[in-house]
Each structure stands twice: as structure tokens, then as C-alpha cells.
Design a protein around this motif. Structure first.
Motif, PDB file in Angstrom:
ATOM      1  N   ALA A 118       0.833  -1.162  -0.121  1.00 52.50           N
ATOM      2  CA  ALA A 118      -0.011   0.043  -0.224  1.00 52.50           C
ATOM      3  C   ALA A 118       0.814   1.254   0.133  1.00 52.50           C
ATOM      4  CB  ALA A 118      -0.907   0.046   1.134  1.00 52.50           C
ATOM      5  N   GLY A 119       2.145   1.221  -0.010  1.00 56.39           N
ATOM      6  CA  GLY A 119       3.285   2.357   0.137  1.00 56.39           C
ATOM      7  C   GLY A 119       3.439   2.832   1.277  1.00 56.39           C
ATOM      8  N   VAL A 120       2.974   2.047   2.531  1.00 50.93           N
ATOM      9  CA  VAL A 120       3.273   2.665   3.735  1.00 50.93           C
ATOM     10  C   VAL A 120       4.567   1.926   4.453  1.00 50.93           C
ATOM     11  CG1 VAL A 120       2.308   2.395   6.224  1.00 50.93           C
ATOM     12  CG2 VAL A 120       0.748   2.570   4.036  1.00 50.93           C
ATOM     13  N   GLU A 121       5.403   2.860   4.977  1.00 50.24           N
ATOM     14  CA  GLU A 121       6.559   2.312   5.712  1.00 50.24           C
ATOM     15  C   GLU A 121       6.310   1.523   6.873  1.00 50.24           C
ATOM     16  OE1 GLU A 121      10.165   3.863   8.552  1.00 50.24           O
ATOM     17  OE2 GLU A 121       9.568   5.449   6.988  1.00 50.24           O
ATOM     18  N   VAL A 122       6.558   0.163   6.702  1.00 46.70           N
ATOM     19  CA  VAL A 122       6.551  -0.783   7.731  1.00 46.70           C
ATOM     20  C   VAL A 122       7.409  -1.101   8.709  1.00 46.70           C
ATOM     21  CG1 VAL A 122       4.340  -1.636   6.437  1.00 46.70           C
ATOM     22  CG2 VAL A 122       6.824  -2.741   6.308  1.00 46.70           C
ATOM     23  N   GLU A 123       8.566  -0.614   8.318  1.00 48.03           N
ATOM     24  CA  GLU A 123       9.648  -1.248   9.206  1.00 48.03           C
ATOM     25  C   GLU A 123      11.064  -0.115   8.676  1.00 48.03           C
ATOM     26  OE1 GLU A 123      11.429  -1.796  12.124  1.00 48.03           O
ATOM     27  OE2 GLU A 123       9.930  -3.585  12.163  1.00 48.03           O
ATOM     28  N   HIS A 124      12.157  -0.020   9.213  1.00 46.97           N
ATOM     29  CA  HIS A 124      13.268   0.635   9.012  1.00 46.97           C
ATOM     30  C   HIS A 124      14.472   0.408   9.943  1.00 46.97           C
ATOM     31  CE1 HIS A 124      11.530   3.325  12.051  1.00 46.97           C
ATOM     32  NE2 HIS A 124      12.807   3.353  12.455  1.00 46.97           N
ATOM     33  N   SER A 125      15.689   0.559   9.563  1.00 45.55           N
ATOM     34  CA  SER A 125      16.935   0.287  10.334  1.00 45.55           C
ATOM     35  C   SER A 125      17.722   1.622  10.062  1.00 45.55           C
ATOM     36  CB  SER A 125      17.599  -1.155   9.411  1.00 45.55           C
ATOM     37  OG  SER A 125      18.672  -1.000  10.562  1.00 45.55           O
ATOM     38  N   TRP A 126      17.995   1.920  11.157  1.00 43.42           N
ATOM     39  CA  TRP A 126      18.853   3.584  11.142  1.00 43.42           C
ATOM     40  C   TRP A 126      20.292   3.422  12.116  1.00 43.42           C
ATOM     41  CZ3 TRP A 126      14.368   6.771  13.037  1.00 43.42           C
ATOM     42  CH2 TRP A 126      13.344   6.876  12.105  1.00 43.42           C
ATOM     43  N   ARG A 127      20.726   2.235  11.731  1.00 42.72           N
ATOM     44  CA  ARG A 127      22.089   2.195  12.497  1.00 42.72           C
ATOM     45  C   ARG A 127      23.294   3.132  12.152  1.00 42.72           C
ATOM     46  NH1 ARG A 127      24.013  -3.734  13.112  1.00 42.72           N
ATOM     47  NH2 ARG A 127      24.809  -2.922  14.987  1.00 42.72           N
ATOM     48  N   SER A 128      23.927   3.572  12.830  1.00 43.49           N
ATOM     49  CA  SER A 128      24.966   4.624  12.461  1.00 43.49           C
ATOM     50  C   SER A 128      26.037   4.263  12.057  1.00 43.49           C
ATOM     51  CB  SER A 128      25.101   5.557  13.865  1.00 43.49           C
ATOM     52  OG  SER A 128      25.754   4.703  14.672  1.00 43.49           O
ATOM     53  N   GLY A 129      27.135   5.025  11.189  1.00 39.79           N
ATOM     54  CA  GLY A 129      28.040   4.873  10.653  1.00 39.79           C
ATOM     55  C   GLY A 129      28.052   3.690   9.461  1.00 39.79           C
ATOM     56  N   LEU A 130      28.908   2.840   9.514  1.00 39.89           N
ATOM     57  CA  LEU A 130      28.956   1.699   8.522  1.00 39.89           C
ATOM     58  C   LEU A 130      28.692   0.290   8.983  1.00 39.89           C
ATOM     59  CD1 LEU A 130      32.795   2.592   7.200  1.00 39.89           C
ATOM     60  CD2 LEU A 130      30.314   3.348   6.331  1.00 39.89           C
TER      61      LEU A 130
END
Length: 70
Positions: free
Chosen positions: A21-33
Motif C-alpha cells: 500500500a506504500g506505507v513504511e512498515v519497518e526501518h533500520s537506522w544504525r549509525s556509521g558503517l
């Protein structure tokens, strides 16, 4: 189950998963490399979309990364 892994990063990138449906369901925002990882139990069938996004304009157009889907 959807498992996405973003590895071998040349810069700080984030990983997003979007539903059919075009909705963000999950994300990963770890910093750096650090590798990014999403593990998501899909409750709706259909075509999901993965997005790799650089943080603060840290784009490396010639340096590849690895994106794995299980």
C-alpha cells in the motif's frame, strides 16, 4: 517472513521497507558503517519495496553495497 540485510556499506546508509500500500512498515537506522537489518513478518501479501537511503548526502555512486533478501 521478510529478511533484508544491507552490508559492505561505503557510507552511512539507512534501510526502509514499504508495504504493498506504500506505507513504511519497518526501518533500520544504525549509525556509521554498521550493517542494517530488517526482519519483518508480512501480514499482507503483495509486492513489498526496499529502499536504501544515504544519510546527510553521503552518497557514493561508484562504491557498491550488498543488499540481501531472504
Amino acid at each position: 517472513m521478510i529478511r533484508l540485510e544491507l552490508a559492505s556499506l561505503p557510507a552511512d546508509y539507512d534501510l526502509f521497507l514499504w508495504s504493498p500500500a506504500g506505507v513504511e512498515v519497518e526501518h533500520s537506522w544504525r549509525s556509521g558503517l554498521l550493517d542494517e537489518l530488517i526482519v519483518y513478518r508480512a501480514l499482507v501479501s503483495g509486492e513489498y519495496r526496499a529502499e536504501v537511503r544515504p544519510v546527510y548526502g553521503q552518497w557514493h555512486g561508484t562504491d557498491p553495497y550488498d543488499l540481501r533478501l531472504d
